[in-house]
Structures are given as structure tokens and as C-alpha cells.
Design a protein around this motif. Structure first.
Motif, PDB file in Angstrom:
ATOM      1  N   GLY A 236       7.016   1.842 -14.262  1.00 12.38           N
ATOM      2  CA  GLY A 236       5.799   2.543 -13.867  1.00 12.38           C
ATOM      3  C   GLY A 236       4.795   1.656 -13.165  1.00 12.38           C
ATOM      4  N   GLU A 237       5.253   0.509 -12.652  1.00 11.45           N
ATOM      5  CA  GLU A 237       4.367  -0.449 -12.003  1.00 11.45           C
ATOM      6  C   GLU A 237       4.695  -0.567 -10.507  1.00 11.45           C
ATOM      7  OE1 GLU A 237       3.569  -3.480 -15.750  1.00 11.45           O
ATOM      8  OE2 GLU A 237       5.033  -4.038 -14.229  1.00 11.45           O
ATOM      9  N   ILE A 238       3.716  -1.069  -9.752  1.00 10.11           N
ATOM     10  CA  ILE A 238       3.937  -1.372  -8.340  1.00 10.11           C
ATOM     11  C   ILE A 238       4.572  -2.757  -8.282  1.00 10.11           C
ATOM     12  CG2 ILE A 238       2.844  -1.751  -6.108  1.00 10.11           C
ATOM     13  CD1 ILE A 238       0.666   0.221  -6.967  1.00 10.11           C
ATOM     14  N   GLN A 239       5.828  -2.796  -7.936  1.00 12.32           N
ATOM     15  CA  GLN A 239       6.595  -4.040  -7.999  1.00 12.32           C
ATOM     16  C   GLN A 239       6.507  -4.790  -6.666  1.00 12.32           C
ATOM     17  OE1 GLN A 239       7.912  -5.158 -10.688  1.00 12.32           O
ATOM     18  NE2 GLN A 239       8.020  -3.357 -12.009  1.00 12.32           N
ATOM     19  N   LEU A 240       6.280  -6.088  -6.743  1.00  9.12           N
ATOM     20  CA  LEU A 240       6.265  -6.906  -5.535  1.00  9.12           C
ATOM     21  C   LEU A 240       7.628  -6.877  -4.852  1.00  9.12           C
ATOM     22  CD1 LEU A 240       4.879  -8.855  -3.611  1.00  9.12           C
ATOM     23  CD2 LEU A 240       5.381 -10.724  -5.211  1.00  9.12           C
ATOM     24  N   THR A 241       8.696  -6.843  -5.634  1.00 11.45           N
ATOM     25  CA  THR A 241      10.033  -6.790  -5.035  1.00 11.45           C
ATOM     26  C   THR A 241      10.236  -5.510  -4.232  1.00 11.45           C
ATOM     27  OG1 THR A 241      10.829  -5.983  -7.174  1.00 11.45           O
ATOM     28  CG2 THR A 241      11.209  -8.305  -6.673  1.00 11.45           C
ATOM     29  N   ASP A 242       9.643  -4.401  -4.663  1.00 11.16           N
ATOM     30  CA  ASP A 242       9.748  -3.156  -3.894  1.00 11.16           C
ATOM     31  C   ASP A 242       8.994  -3.278  -2.569  1.00 11.16           C
ATOM     32  OD1 ASP A 242      11.249  -2.051  -5.913  1.00 11.16           O
ATOM     33  OD2 ASP A 242       9.586  -0.957  -6.820  1.00 11.16           O
ATOM     34  N   GLY A 243       7.846  -3.966  -2.609  1.00 14.65           N
ATOM     35  CA  GLY A 243       7.112  -4.208  -1.372  1.00 14.65           C
ATOM     36  C   GLY A 243       7.893  -5.089  -0.416  1.00 14.65           C
ATOM     37  N   LEU A 244       8.568  -6.090  -0.951  1.00 16.84           N
ATOM     38  CA  LEU A 244       9.400  -6.955  -0.109  1.00 16.84           C
ATOM     39  C   LEU A 244      10.592  -6.192   0.453  1.00 16.84           C
ATOM     40  CD1 LEU A 244       9.369 -10.226  -2.255  1.00 16.84           C
ATOM     41  CD2 LEU A 244       8.189  -9.839  -0.091  1.00 16.84           C
ATOM     42  N   GLU A 245      11.146  -5.298  -0.329  1.00 23.04           N
ATOM     43  CA  GLU A 245      12.266  -4.478   0.142  1.00 23.04           C
ATOM     44  C   GLU A 245      11.824  -3.625   1.336  1.00 23.04           C
ATOM     45  OE1 GLU A 245      16.210  -2.813   0.042  1.00 23.04           O
ATOM     46  OE2 GLU A 245      15.342  -4.618  -0.857  1.00 23.04           O
TER      47      GLU A 245
ATOM     48  N   GLU B 149       0.822  -1.206   0.000  1.00 23.99           N
ATOM     49  CA  GLU B 149       0.000   0.000   0.000  1.00 23.99           C
ATOM     50  C   GLU B 149       0.861   1.264   0.000  1.00 23.99           C
ATOM     51  OE1 GLU B 149      -2.485  -0.438   3.394  1.00 23.99           O
ATOM     52  OE2 GLU B 149      -4.023  -1.576   2.323  1.00 23.99           O
ATOM     53  N   LYS B 150       2.039   1.161   0.629  1.00 26.63           N
ATOM     54  CA  LYS B 150       2.935   2.312   0.724  1.00 26.63           C
ATOM     55  C   LYS B 150       3.908   2.401  -0.448  1.00 26.63           C
ATOM     56  CE  LYS B 150       2.873   1.972   5.778  1.00 26.63           C
ATOM     57  NZ  LYS B 150       3.697   1.676   6.983  1.00 26.63           N
ATOM     58  N   THR B 151       3.957   1.368  -1.243  1.00 25.31           N
ATOM     59  CA  THR B 151       4.924   1.315  -2.334  1.00 25.31           C
ATOM     60  C   THR B 151       4.414   2.081  -3.545  1.00 25.31           C
ATOM     61  OG1 THR B 151       5.718  -0.850  -1.622  1.00 25.31           O
ATOM     62  CG2 THR B 151       6.209  -0.219  -3.881  1.00 25.31           C
ATOM     63  N   GLY B 152       5.169   3.020  -3.996  1.00 28.36           N
ATOM     64  CA  GLY B 152       4.802   3.755  -5.205  1.00 28.36           C
ATOM     65  C   GLY B 152       5.190   2.984  -6.451  1.00 28.36           C
ATOM     66  N   ARG B 153       4.939   3.574  -7.568  1.00 27.57           N
ATOM     67  CA  ARG B 153       5.299   2.925  -8.827  1.00 27.57           C
ATOM     68  C   ARG B 153       6.814   2.908  -8.983  1.00 27.57           C
ATOM     69  NH1 ARG B 153       0.879   4.358 -13.511  1.00 27.57           N
ATOM     70  NH2 ARG B 153      -0.971   4.369 -12.183  1.00 27.57           N
ATOM     71  N   GLY B 154       7.329   1.742  -9.325  1.00 31.05           N
ATOM     72  CA  GLY B 154       8.761   1.580  -9.501  1.00 31.05           C
ATOM     73  C   GLY B 154       9.120   1.366 -10.942  1.00 31.05           C
ATOM     74  N   ARG B 155      10.002   0.403 -11.169  1.00 33.21           N
ATOM     75  CA  ARG B 155      10.491   0.140 -12.529  1.00 33.21           C
ATOM     76  C   ARG B 155       9.325  -0.150 -13.470  1.00 33.21           C
ATOM     77  NH1 ARG B 155      15.821  -1.481 -14.070  1.00 33.21           N
ATOM     78  NH2 ARG B 155      15.857  -2.308 -16.189  1.00 33.21           N
TER      79      ARG B 155
END
Length: 302
Positions: free
Chosen positions: A236-245, A228-234
Motif C-alpha cells: 500500500g506504499e508508493i515504491q521507489l522501485t515502481d517509479g524506477l520501473e 508522481e504517476k506511480t500509485g500505491r504498490g506493494r
């Protein structure tokens, strides 16, 4: 010390199936890529069978338009069942009746926009609730020995021992790391790693290792708050890896180098490899198919 909740089986599996499958156009223009067959079963059925074998009871399909074929596949088709019964084809009848056992429930959630894997997982939050859950990507067809645990069961064993999220890992060639989320590992034993960070699709020279996260995850429910807190990453998508990070900032996440063979069926070559390998092991086709391949290779060598 393990708590009782750690010993419970994982009840829910999320299947993100909303992708467009552009690498298989035009075959996937009107038919989901997850319905591509490997011999006589579609990719999504292999993924569901793996989850059911691991004890899953609730199957959550995060879909988009043109994915109705997936829902139809796991529904009963009484006209076909009656036809097979009248023609006295009990083996075929048994195969289509048992695709989804009565003990399992299928839930379909529409992903409103193509905002990435992390967003697809987040769409399942109302169903997942406050329990650990699996994420299964049907593109990754994984074969394990019939006498051994499948990948989800392997992840669950690690979860029982450590009580945290566990993702499946595979060592990939350095030149391929830009296709995956790559971890910065801290080795615990030969197959188990503590994850210090995850980088989404790094350039080969920047990758922290050659250990790639592949399409099997056992995630604690706290990851939903991170997504929910993760913005768009690589891309322009919400990446699951960013959420895990983000989850790593306050919770442990482990990576397990699973035992088994993975076929990347989101790639044409990987898909063809899977078709050959599964064809060679099919009980009705193996010998004839093997003979054909030997003759075909012999002809190519002339």
C-alpha cells in the motif's frame, strides 16, 4: 560524448529518515533508528559523511514526528562545546564541531504520511529541482577502503560515463530476494548492468536474478515525474522501485555492483555485525576489543 553537465558533481543528497524502525522496538520508540550508534557515531552520521565526501552540498532529510534528534545532532551545541573547551578536551571538541561543515546546508522536510520510500523521495522534489541527486538510506552502512572511492563516488563515476541514473547493486542469496527490489539485468561488464526491469520483493521462484538494489541511488530528476504517476504498490506504499520501473520505459537506468562491504543495520543481526566490525577497526578500541572477543569465543567453545 559527455556534456559539461555530466561532469558536474552531484550537489544534493536525500536522506529518507521518516521510517518507524519497528524492528528495533522498544529502542526506537522515542529515538530514531538512524540515531542508533555504531561504536561512537550514529548511522545517519556515517551516511552524511559519505555524501559530504562525494561532494554533496545540500543535505535533505525527509523526516516525521519523533525525528527531532536527527536535527539536533547536526546542529551546534554551544554549551557542550564550551564545556569541552574549558576541560581542555580538544579532540572531542573537534569531533562535535565538524559534524556538519559550514560548506553544507541541511534542509528538513516533513513527510506527512507513511506512504513509502518513493513518496519520501518525492517530498524532496522542490529542493532537488532539475538536477541529478543522490538517495542515501542510512540503514545500509557501507564500508569501503580508505584509499578507494565510496559507493556514491562509484555511482557518480558510472553516471559521468553514461549520463543516466545509476543504482547500487549487491548479489544476495536466492532465499533473501524477497527483502529487496531485484533487477532483470543485461550485463555490460563485470560490475555494470543495464536494467531491463525491477521487481519489488519477489518470491524466490519468481525473481529475475539475485542482484538486489540497495540503499544508494544516483537519480536523474525525471524520476520525480514518474513517482508522481506511480500509485500505491506493494504494502500500500508508493515504491521507489515502481517509479524506477516507469522511468525505464523512456530512459536508461544502470546498476553497479559496488566495491565494499554492506551491513544491513535495519536488521538486528546486521547491526550487531557492523558494531563488531567497526569496533575491531576503531583506533582506540581495536586491540582491547579483539582480545575481549577472543576470550569470549574461547569461553563459548569450552
Amino acid at each position: 560524448m559527455q556534456t559539461q553537465s555530466m561532469k558536474k558533481r552531484i550537489r544534493t543528497a536525500v536522506f529518507p529518515v521518516a521510517g518507524l524502525g519497528t524492528r528495533f522496538l522498544p529502542a526506537t520508540k522515542a529515538s530514531p533508528k538512524e540515531m542508533l550508534p555504531v561504536v561512537d557515531k550514529p548511522l545517519i552520521q556515517y551516511a552524511v559523511e559519505e555524501a559530504l565526501e562525494a561532494g554533496v552540498e545540500i543535505l535533505v532529510f525527509v523526516t516525521s514526528r519523533n525525528k527531532r534528534a536527527i536535527e539536533d545532532h547536526f546542529d551546534r551545541v554551544y554549551e557542550l562545546e564550551n564545556e569541552l573547551s574549558e576541560r581542555e578536551k580538544p579532540e572531542l571538541l573537534e569531533q562535535i564541531k565538524d559534524i556538519l561543515p559550514r560548506s553544507a546546508s541541511a534542509i528538513y522536510i516533513r513527510q506527512p504520511a507513511a506512504l513509502g520510500l518513493g513518496h519520501a523521495v518525492l517530498c524532496a522534489a522542490p529542493v532537488v529541482g532539475k538536477e541529478p541527486f543522490y538517495v542515501v538510506l542510512a540503514d545500509d552502512l557501507i564500508e569501503t577502503s580508505p584509499s578507494s572511492e565510496n559507493v556514491l563516488q562509484q555511482l557518480h563515476r558510472m553516471h559521468e560515463a553514461h549520463g543516466c541514473s545509476v543504482v547500487a547493486l549487491e548479489r544476495v542469496p536466492r532465499e533473501h530476494v524477497s527483502r529487496y527490489g531485484i533487477i532483470q539485468p543485461q550485463e555490460i561488464n563485470e560490475r555494470l548492468y543495464g536494467i531491463q526491469s525491477i521487481v519489488e520483493k519477489p518470491d524466490p521462484e519468481d525473481a529475475p536474478s539475485e542482484l538486489a538494489v540497495i540503499g544508494r541511488y544516483l537519480l536523474m530528476p525525471e524520476v520525480m515525474g514518474c513517482l508522481e504517476k506511480t500509485g500505491r504498490g506493494r504494502g500500500g506504499e508508493i515504491q521507489l522501485t515502481d517509479g524506477l520501473e516507469l522511468l525505464l520505459s523512456h530512459a536508461a537506468v544502470l546498476g553497479y555492483a559496488f566495491e565494499g562491504a554492506r551491513y544491513d543495520c535495519g536488521d538486528k543481526l546486521g547491526y550487531l555485525e557492523a558494531c563488531v566490525e567497526f569496533g575491531l577497526k576503531h583506533p582506540q578500541l581495536n586491540d582491547d576489543f579483539k582480545d575481549y572477543l577472543i576470550k569470549r569465543i574461547s569461553h563459548l567453545d569450552r
